[in-house]
Design a protein around this motif. Structure first.
Motif, PDB file in Angstrom:
ATOM      1  N   UNK A  95       0.807  -1.223   0.000  1.00 57.56           N
ATOM      2  CA  UNK A  95       0.000   0.000   0.000  1.00 57.56           C
ATOM      3  C   UNK A  95       0.840   1.272   0.000  1.00 57.56           C
ATOM      4  N   UNK A  96       1.973   1.261   0.676  1.00 60.33           N
ATOM      5  CA  UNK A  96       2.753   2.487   0.809  1.00 60.33           C
ATOM      6  C   UNK A  96       3.953   2.587  -0.126  1.00 60.33           C
ATOM      7  N   UNK A  97       4.354   1.495  -0.771  1.00 65.66           N
ATOM      8  CA  UNK A  97       5.533   1.566  -1.631  1.00 65.66           C
ATOM      9  C   UNK A  97       5.264   1.094  -3.059  1.00 65.66           C
ATOM     10  N   UNK A  98       4.717  -0.076  -3.223  1.00 64.12           N
ATOM     11  CA  UNK A  98       4.567  -0.655  -4.554  1.00 64.12           C
ATOM     12  C   UNK A  98       3.454   0.023  -5.342  1.00 64.12           C
ATOM     13  N   UNK A  99       2.291   0.174  -4.750  1.00 57.33           N
ATOM     14  CA  UNK A  99       1.142   0.748  -5.449  1.00 57.33           C
ATOM     15  C   UNK A  99       1.376   2.190  -5.896  1.00 57.33           C
ATOM     16  N   UNK A 100       1.895   3.091  -5.042  1.00 58.50           N
ATOM     17  CA  UNK A 100       2.162   4.462  -5.516  1.00 58.50           C
ATOM     18  C   UNK A 100       3.207   4.511  -6.631  1.00 58.50           C
ATOM     19  N   UNK A 101       4.198   3.630  -6.580  1.00 57.75           N
ATOM     20  CA  UNK A 101       5.214   3.603  -7.630  1.00 57.75           C
ATOM     21  C   UNK A 101       4.605   3.174  -8.960  1.00 57.75           C
ATOM     22  N   UNK A 102       3.716   2.180  -8.931  1.00 63.14           N
ATOM     23  CA  UNK A 102       3.049   1.733 -10.149  1.00 63.14           C
ATOM     24  C   UNK A 102       2.175   2.847 -10.712  1.00 63.14           C
ATOM     25  N   UNK A 103       1.493   3.579  -9.842  1.00 65.04           N
ATOM     26  CA  UNK A 103       0.641   4.685 -10.275  1.00 65.04           C
ATOM     27  C   UNK A 103       1.476   5.780 -10.938  1.00 65.04           C
ATOM     28  N   UNK A 104       2.629   6.089 -10.364  1.00 63.07           N
ATOM     29  CA  UNK A 104       3.511   7.114 -10.923  1.00 63.07           C
ATOM     30  C   UNK A 104       4.053   6.677 -12.283  1.00 63.07           C
ATOM     31  N   UNK A 105       4.399   5.390 -12.427  1.00 63.75           N
ATOM     32  CA  UNK A 105       4.887   4.885 -13.701  1.00 63.75           C
ATOM     33  C   UNK A 105       3.827   5.012 -14.782  1.00 63.75           C
ATOM     34  N   UNK A 106       2.566   4.734 -14.443  1.00 59.16           N
ATOM     35  CA  UNK A 106       1.478   4.877 -15.408  1.00 59.16           C
ATOM     36  C   UNK A 106       1.302   6.333 -15.825  1.00 59.16           C
ATOM     37  N   UNK A 107       1.405   7.268 -14.861  1.00 55.39           N
ATOM     38  CA  UNK A 107       1.287   8.686 -15.178  1.00 55.39           C
ATOM     39  C   UNK A 107       2.423   9.141 -16.087  1.00 55.39           C
ATOM     40  N   UNK A 108       3.646   8.705 -15.812  1.00 53.29           N
ATOM     41  CA  UNK A 108       4.782   9.090 -16.642  1.00 53.29           C
ATOM     42  C   UNK A 108       4.666   8.519 -18.048  1.00 53.29           C
ATOM     43  N   UNK A 109       4.165   7.300 -18.169  1.00 52.19           N
ATOM     44  CA  UNK A 109       3.975   6.696 -19.485  1.00 52.19           C
ATOM     45  C   UNK A 109       2.923   7.466 -20.275  1.00 52.19           C
ATOM     46  N   UNK A 110       1.831   7.827 -19.625  1.00 52.99           N
ATOM     47  CA  UNK A 110       0.781   8.600 -20.288  1.00 52.99           C
ATOM     48  C   UNK A 110       1.301   9.979 -20.687  1.00 52.99           C
ATOM     49  N   UNK A 111       2.100  10.609 -19.818  1.00 50.56           N
ATOM     50  CA  UNK A 111       2.689  11.911 -20.120  1.00 50.56           C
ATOM     51  C   UNK A 111       3.585  11.817 -21.358  1.00 50.56           C
ATOM     52  N   UNK A 112       4.404  10.780 -21.439  1.00 43.62           N
ATOM     53  CA  UNK A 112       5.281  10.587 -22.591  1.00 43.62           C
ATOM     54  C   UNK A 112       4.517  10.359 -23.877  1.00 43.62           C
ATOM     55  N   UNK A 113       3.390   9.658 -23.787  1.00 36.90           N
ATOM     56  CA  UNK A 113       2.572   9.399 -24.975  1.00 36.90           C
ATOM     57  C   UNK A 113       1.807  10.643 -25.418  1.00 36.90           C
ATOM     58  N   UNK A 114       1.477  11.527 -24.487  1.00 39.95           N
ATOM     59  CA  UNK A 114       0.694  12.715 -24.795  1.00 39.95           C
ATOM     60  C   UNK A 114       1.524  13.902 -25.287  1.00 39.95           C
ATOM     61  N   UNK A 115       2.845  13.746 -25.322  1.00 42.10           N
ATOM     62  CA  UNK A 115       3.687  14.843 -25.804  1.00 42.10           C
ATOM     63  C   UNK A 115       3.387  15.126 -27.274  1.00 42.10           C
TER      64      UNK A 115
END
Length: 98
Positions: A19-39
């Motif tokens: 809950x405090x380490x793995x899940x937030x990291x996965x969420x951040x990776x998804x946001x960064x991937x979406x950001x890279x695709x939306x450039x």
């Protein structure tokens, strides 16, 4: 029942770590991937090393982009672009009322 009591601390530790380490990291990776695709062309960006520029060209087959800076044009990997700094650069600054 006795076996469950023995493994309860390990199970609880795993849940807390998830809950405090793995899940937030996965969420951040998804946001960064979406950001890279939306450039897109014309976006102002900041790289992780602090270079400011504007996107001139995007290459989807090798996942790179060409940015224009005051010093010239640079070819970078999309993963080198900082999501946080680029979003901060593009958000309008609110002026304080006096």
């Amino acid at each position: 029942m006795e076996a469950l009591k023995q493994f309860a601390p390990f199970i609880l530790m795993f849940v807390v770590i998830y809950l405090f380490m793995i899940r937030p990291q996965m969420k951040k990776q998804k946001q960064e991937k979406k950001f890279g695709e939306d450039l897109k062309r014309g976006d102002k960006i900041v790289t992780k090393s602090g270079i400011h520029g504007k996107i001139v060209e995007l290459n989807t087959n090798d996942n790179t982009c060409v940015i224009e800076t005051l010093a010239g044009k640079l070819k970078l990997e999309r993963s080198a672009i900082s999501m946080e700094m680029s979003q901060k650069l593009n958000t309008p600054v609110k002026e304080e009322k006096k």
